[in-house]
Write a protein that holds these residues in place. Structure first.
Motif, mmCIF file in Angstrom:
data_model
loop_
_atom_site.group_PDB
_atom_site.id
_atom_site.type_symbol
_atom_site.label_atom_id
_atom_site.label_comp_id
_atom_site.label_asym_id
_atom_site.label_seq_id
_atom_site.Cartn_x
_atom_site.Cartn_y
_atom_site.Cartn_z
ATOM 1 N N SER A 12 7.918 -1.093 6.555
ATOM 2 C CA SER A 12 6.688 -1.410 6.210
ATOM 3 C C SER A 12 5.680 -0.328 6.222
ATOM 4 C CB SER A 12 6.206 -2.660 7.047
ATOM 5 O OG SER A 12 7.069 -3.735 7.051
ATOM 6 N N PRO B 22 6.063 -15.276 9.427
ATOM 7 C CA PRO B 22 5.298 -15.875 10.150
ATOM 8 C C PRO B 22 5.757 -17.391 10.754
ATOM 9 C CG PRO B 22 4.850 -15.946 7.976
ATOM 10 C CD PRO B 22 6.147 -15.213 8.117
ATOM 11 N N LEU C 238 1.856 -12.128 6.460
ATOM 12 C CA LEU C 238 1.052 -13.469 6.737
ATOM 13 C C LEU C 238 1.437 -14.377 5.543
ATOM 14 C CD1 LEU C 238 -2.268 -12.338 8.108
ATOM 15 C CD2 LEU C 238 -0.287 -13.422 9.442
ATOM 16 N N GLU C 239 2.210 -14.082 4.440
ATOM 17 C CA GLU C 239 2.503 -14.813 3.536
ATOM 18 C C GLU C 239 3.294 -15.982 3.991
ATOM 19 O OE1 GLU C 239 2.977 -11.685 -0.417
ATOM 20 O OE2 GLU C 239 4.331 -13.116 0.067
ATOM 21 N N TRP C 240 2.823 -17.009 3.527
ATOM 22 C CA TRP C 240 3.290 -18.437 3.991
ATOM 23 C C TRP C 240 4.313 -19.253 3.121
ATOM 24 C CZ3 TRP C 240 3.506 -19.875 8.689
ATOM 25 C CH2 TRP C 240 3.419 -21.468 9.206
ATOM 26 N N SER D 171 3.029 -7.374 13.493
ATOM 27 C CA SER D 171 2.120 -6.116 13.429
ATOM 28 C C SER D 171 2.708 -5.049 12.380
ATOM 29 C CB SER D 171 2.052 -5.426 14.822
ATOM 30 O OG SER D 171 1.600 -6.098 15.790
ATOM 31 N N GLY E 25 1.949 -5.950 8.705
ATOM 32 C CA GLY E 25 0.613 -6.111 8.157
ATOM 33 C C GLY E 25 0.494 -7.214 7.466
ATOM 34 N N ILE E 26 -0.302 -7.101 6.310
ATOM 35 C CA ILE E 26 -0.951 -8.378 5.809
ATOM 36 C C ILE E 26 0.075 -9.137 5.196
ATOM 37 C CG2 ILE E 26 -1.684 -7.434 3.691
ATOM 38 C CD1 ILE E 26 -4.274 -8.980 4.378
ATOM 39 N N ASP E 27 1.070 -8.433 4.575
ATOM 40 C CA ASP E 27 2.180 -9.090 3.902
ATOM 41 C C ASP E 27 2.808 -10.051 4.816
ATOM 42 O OD1 ASP E 27 1.635 -7.606 1.757
ATOM 43 O OD2 ASP E 27 3.613 -6.349 1.744
ATOM 44 N N SER F 187 8.473 -13.905 0.238
ATOM 45 C CA SER F 187 8.474 -13.939 1.573
ATOM 46 C C SER F 187 9.394 -14.871 2.467
ATOM 47 C CB SER F 187 7.053 -14.199 2.260
ATOM 48 O OG SER F 187 6.849 -15.627 1.839
#
Ligand SMILES: Cc1cc2nc3c(=O)[nH]c(=O)nc-3n(C[C@H](O)[C@H](O)[C@H](O)COP(=O)(O)OP(=O)(O)OC[C@H]3O[C@@H](n4cnc5c(N)ncnc54)[C@H](O)[C@@H]3O)c2cc1C
Length: 343
Positions: A221, A310, A297-299, A290, A293-295, A304
């Motif tokens: 990442s 997550p 958080l993909e739900w 951490s 990153g923002i990736d 993902s």
């Protein structure tokens, strides 16, 4: 009409050939009625023969569909069977509440699975049903019945969005004495012993096992510099600290195994391991989040894998609760291993 005449002739001939003479006499006692059921006994050999012949022809319940063990006859044909049986005084081969009450209700309201499960057993006389409606305050006033069914389990939705747990309620449970483990009234000893094993099992979550090292996952990442180090120095420091602690947990786990082999293990050591292993696993997932990153958080997306990371991160929050909370583990360590005053 001609068909029905032929059906009547065939029925008459078949009954004449198959109904034993003893089964054409008027019934004289309760035993002359065959009710079927799991513990059933025939009161005579002719009763057995008559029942089995009628069952094999589907005529214990001539008007039920064949796939449920009935005769598949239409209304007119079934009437002819009844008339011809009456003409020779043939007894009913099988009497049951299943035929007269439950079966019709299932045929009208039951699912296909319910019909397949219950109706063939009724027609074959394998199950004897009863009807239990009346209650002390609901006899004539049947509509005031209090009996109701409750789903005994209630799903518990976790923050990870999954629901592998449920509340289960046990009321007035009876357990056979053969199921007692250990000594009666000393169940707490067994329960505590089991918990040691649960805690040892849960502590293994802190160990990496076959997963990729955190540094490699993070490099995917955040990238690496010319020397092959992670670009992000803060993350690099966190991972280094984590890996040292992870190695310490692995060493402690090996020590626990050696002590157990030597018969010197402390019964409360699993609490120390549970505490450390689960806190470490929570840290592992904090770092993974951490690093992602923002990736991270993909739900829901396919990329993902349905938000695998997550969801797993949120699930780790329960590690320090299930099997006994971290605070409680620390209390046990303070009292039973460190022998601290007041603990
Ligand atoms: C994901 C998950 C899976 C679970 N699986 C199972 C299972 O399979 N089988 C099963 O039987 N149970 C299971 N549990 C229940 C679990 O064992 C309990 O939730 C746990 O022991 C905490 O009890 P509690 O929820 O009643 O919290 P409480 O005991 O009410 O604790 C509330 C808070 O007070 C703190 N606290 C309580 N007592 C003390 C103390 N003496 N000293 C310091 N702090 C204290 C706790 O640390 C916690 O922070 C599971 C729980 C979770 C979250």
């Amino acid at each position: 009409m001609a068909d029905l005449d032929k059906f009547r002739r065939d029925t008459r001939a078949w009954l004449e050939a198959n109904c034993p003479p003893e089964m054409r006499k008027p019934m004289t006692s309760e035993e002359d009625t065959f009710w079927g059921g799991r513990n059933t006994k025939f009161s005579s050999e002719p009763q057995r023969i008559w029942f089995e012949r009628m069952r094999d022809r589907g005529w214990t319940v001539p008007h039920w569909p064949k796939e449920y063990g009935g005769g598949g006859l239409d209304g007119e044909e079934a009437k002819i069977v009844r008339q011809e049986m009456a003409a020779i005084g043939a007894r009913l081969p099988l009497s049951s509440f299943g035929i007269s009450m439950l079966g019709p209700a299932l045929l009208k309201y039951g699912t296909e699975a319910q019909k397949k499960e219950h109706l063939p057993k009724i027609t074959a006389g394998l199950i004897r049903w009863c009807q239990g409606y009346s209650e002390p305050n609901a006899g004539s006033d049947l509509a005031s019945l209090q009996t109701r069914a409750e789903s005994s389990t209630k799903p518990i939705l976790l923050i990870s969005g999954r629901s592998p747990f449920c509340e289960t309620f046990f009321d007035d449970v009876r357990v056979p004495k053969a199921n007692v483990v250990g000594t009666v009234n000393r169940g707490w000893d067994v329960a505590k012993y089991l918990l040691q094993h649960e805690r040892a099992m849960i502590s293994g979550m802190g160990e990496r096992g076959v997963g990729r090292p955190l540094g490699q996952v993070a490099a995917d990442s955040v990238g690496s510099d010319a020397q092959g180090r992670l670009e992000d120095p803060i993350l690099r420091g966190q991972i280094a600290t984590f890996e040292v602690d992870e190695a310490a947990l692995a060493a402690a786990a090996e020590r626990a195994v050696d002590l157990a082999k030597a018969g010197q293990s402390h019964p409360a050591f699993s609490s120390a391991m549970k505490y450390y292993g689960t806190e470490l696993n929570k840290r592992r997932y904090e770092i993974l989040m951490s690093a992602g990153g923002i990736d991270a958080l993909e739900w829901e997306s396919e990329r993902s894998k349905g938000g695998a990371r997550p969801r797993a991160w949120l699930r780790t929050k329960a590690n320090s609760i299930e099997g006994g909370t971290s605070e409680v583990m620390l209390g046990i360590v303070a009292k039973r291993i460190l022998d601290l005053p007041g603990a």
